[in-house]
Enzyme design. Structure first.
Site, PDB file in Angstrom:
ATOM      1  N   GLY A 188     -25.628 -21.075  23.217  1.00  9.30           N
ATOM      2  CA  GLY A 188     -26.668 -21.673  22.379  1.00  9.30           C
ATOM      3  C   GLY A 188     -27.677 -22.506  23.153  1.00  9.30           C
ATOM      4  O   GLY A 188     -28.482 -23.214  22.568  1.00  9.30           O
ATOM      5  N   LYS A 206     -43.993 -29.795  28.943  1.00  9.34           N
ATOM      6  CA  LYS A 206     -43.485 -31.144  29.210  1.00  9.34           C
ATOM      7  C   LYS A 206     -44.220 -31.763  30.404  1.00  9.34           C
ATOM      8  O   LYS A 206     -44.555 -32.951  30.396  1.00  9.34           O
ATOM      9  CB  LYS A 206     -41.969 -31.089  29.462  1.00  9.34           C
ATOM     10  CG  LYS A 206     -41.193 -30.649  28.211  1.00  9.34           C
ATOM     11  CD  LYS A 206     -39.769 -30.245  28.527  1.00  9.34           C
ATOM     12  CE  LYS A 206     -39.003 -29.828  27.293  1.00  9.34           C
ATOM     13  NZ  LYS A 206     -37.716 -29.187  27.611  1.00  9.34           N
ATOM     14  N   GLY A 303     -30.409 -31.292  22.747  1.00 16.32           N
ATOM     15  CA  GLY A 303     -29.257 -31.592  21.887  1.00 16.32           C
ATOM     16  C   GLY A 303     -29.649 -32.590  20.813  1.00 16.32           C
ATOM     17  O   GLY A 303     -30.499 -33.458  21.035  1.00 16.32           O
TER      18      GLY A 303
HETATM   19  N1  HSE Z   1     -35.235 -25.149  25.509  1.00 14.64           N
HETATM   20  C1  HSE Z   1     -35.246 -26.481  26.002  1.00 14.64           C
HETATM   21  C2  HSE Z   1     -34.317 -26.563  27.223  1.00 14.64           C
HETATM   22  C3  HSE Z   1     -34.790 -27.433  24.930  1.00 14.64           C
HETATM   23  O1  HSE Z   1     -33.619 -25.596  27.545  1.00 14.64           O
HETATM   24  O2  HSE Z   1     -34.312 -27.583  27.885  1.00 14.64           O
HETATM   25  C4  HSE Z   1     -35.285 -28.824  25.077  1.00 14.64           C
HETATM   26  O3  HSE Z   1     -36.674 -28.923  25.063  1.00 14.64           O
END
Ligand code: HSE
Length: 433
Positions: A188, A206, A303
């Site tokens: 997941g 980001k 999370g």
């Molecule tokens: N898909 C992102 C990750 C979730 O794997 O870090 C958090 O932004």
């Protein structure tokens, strides 16, 4: 005690649900810290049935925009996701009403952050997005407030847990990329369509946010050069190990003489660096600045609970009436950052290639490197295995001293045209402290 802070929550999935539980669990302490009770009084979701325990008394809306427009609330918390659609519509309506907006939505902030911050400013509202980068790591506040006294030189980070998990598993288990991706999906970590993670686009969103905060420039996600981790092989990881590096997908924003360079790509990081020691789904951000030198924050990048922790911190600021400008300064003070094309990047390079197995072929490409002013730091010609030997090619790995992206690409094009190198060589940038 002051009036309670009435929260309107759009989205009750992983993040929204965890936030509801956190606000209940920590209710007394949060009230003691902020001087106010904090309560979710209204929610939006596709159906009432999605709402978990604790929301029985909350007003229900099946549309985020309606919650933002009509909710009897003091703050609008967006936990839906997606750069546009209901998240963006709800955010705009809330800010236009003068409601503070708290969001964990990196895609929306990367795409519309400037416009939303301007809308907030125009309406006397605030825009907070601690959870959008690094999940539970308080990196936004660190850059925006904690390091306000610093001239930041570089921000580099592991900003995608899925990629870090895949690279860590490839290295520790010797499993190929596809197997580790399948594992990440099963656990997941990765999306069903993982392109967004492994292609580097999530990291780029980001990074665009961090670059704006670190350098006071307008968010410009299109300025970022993006490469994902799909091409990384076990041969690269083994060579990196031998040379004293680990391969990480980094987002790097750096102030250079030419402007602010922003790039996302697999990177050779010396094993002694904290970023190289960050394994599995963890995220990490290293900030290099004049007064502090260097600091690294490491923690859970995703999370429900970790993300809710960051959202709760933003809500507490609002409850106290202590909210900084979204990007650390008024919108009018943000500069148009000069875009630096990747071709002008300067640094060391790792190159892995298949070279024709005959006398003088290494000398031919070494000459091409020399012609472009590229100095070699290390070169390894591996003893060919049977298949490589039978094909008439041998694997060669080299490390260059600092050069430009344009020079290394030109030299490799020429070596390909000379016929001494087979296929497109693997090129990985080296990040030095
Ligand atoms: N898909 C992102 C990750 C979730 O794997 O870090 C958090 O932004």
């Amino acid at each position: 005690m002051a009036k309670p802070l009435r929260v309107g929550l759009a989205g009750v999935g992983t993040v929204g649900g965890a936030l509801v539980r956190l606000l209940q669990r920590r209710r007394e302490d949060l009230a003691a810290r902020t001087g106010r009770d904090i309560a979710v009084v209204a929610v939006s979701a596709l159906s009432r049935g999605e709402c978990g325990p604790g929301l029985e008394q909350a007003a229900f809306y099946n549309d985020a925009k309606a919650l933002a427009a009509e909710g009897d609330i003091d703050v609008f918390v967006e936990a839906i996701g997606g750069s546009d659609g209901p998240a963006y519509a709800g955010a705009r309506v809330a800010l236009s009403r003068g409601l503070p907006l708290v969001t964990s939505n990196k895609a929306m902030i990367a795409a519309h952050g400037l416009e939303l911050a301007a809308l907030a400013e125009a309406n006397g509202a605030s825009l907070s997005f601690e959870a959008a980068v690094g999940g539970g790591i308080p990196v936004i506040k660190t850059l925006r407030e904690g390091l306000a006294g610093n001239d930041v030189r570089r921000v580099s980070g592991i900003l995608n847990g899925t990629c870090n998990y895949i690279l860590s598993r490839m290295e520790s288990e010797g499993l190929p990329f596809d197997a580790c991706l399948a594992e990440a999906q099963k656990l997941g970590y990765a999306e069903a369509d993982p392109t967004f993670d492994i292609g580097g686009f999530d990291t780029a969103h980001k990074l665009a946010i961090l670059a704006s905060l670190a350098f006071g420039v307008k968010i410009d996600a299109d300025a970022i050069s993006v490469e994902g981790i799909q091409s990384i092989t076990l041969a690269d990881l083994a060579a990196a190990d031998e040379l004293g590096y680990r391969i990480k997908l980094l987002g790097v924003a750096e102030r250079t003489a030419k402007g602010v360079e922003q790039r996302v790509h697999p990177t050779m990081v010396a094993k002694s660096e904290p970023l190289a020691q960050t394994m599995g789904v963890l995220n990490a951000v290293t900030i290099d600045a004049d007064a502090i030198g260097s600091l690294t924050l490491v923690g859970p990048g995703a999370g429900g609970d970790a993300t809710a922790s960051a959202v709760a911190a933003d809500i507490c600021d609002i409850a106290r009436g202590d909210v900084a400008p979204a990007f650390g300064r008024p919108i009018g003070a943000l500069e148009d950052g000069e875009r630096v094309p990747m071709q002008r990047h300067e640094g060391g390079y790792y190159v892995r290639m298949s070279v024709v197995d005959r006398p003088g072929s290494v000398a031919v490409f070494a000459k091409r490197m020399g012609e472009r002013g590229i100095s070699l730091e290390a070169i390894m010609q591996k003893r060919s295995d049977m298949s490589a030997s039978a094909s008439g090619f041998v694997p060669v790995v080299l490390i260059t001293k600092a050069t430009t992206e344009a020079s290394i690409r030109e030299a490799l094009e020429l070596a390909l045209a000379d016929g001494v190198v087979r296929e497109k060589p693997q090129v990985i940038r080296i990040e030095r402290a």
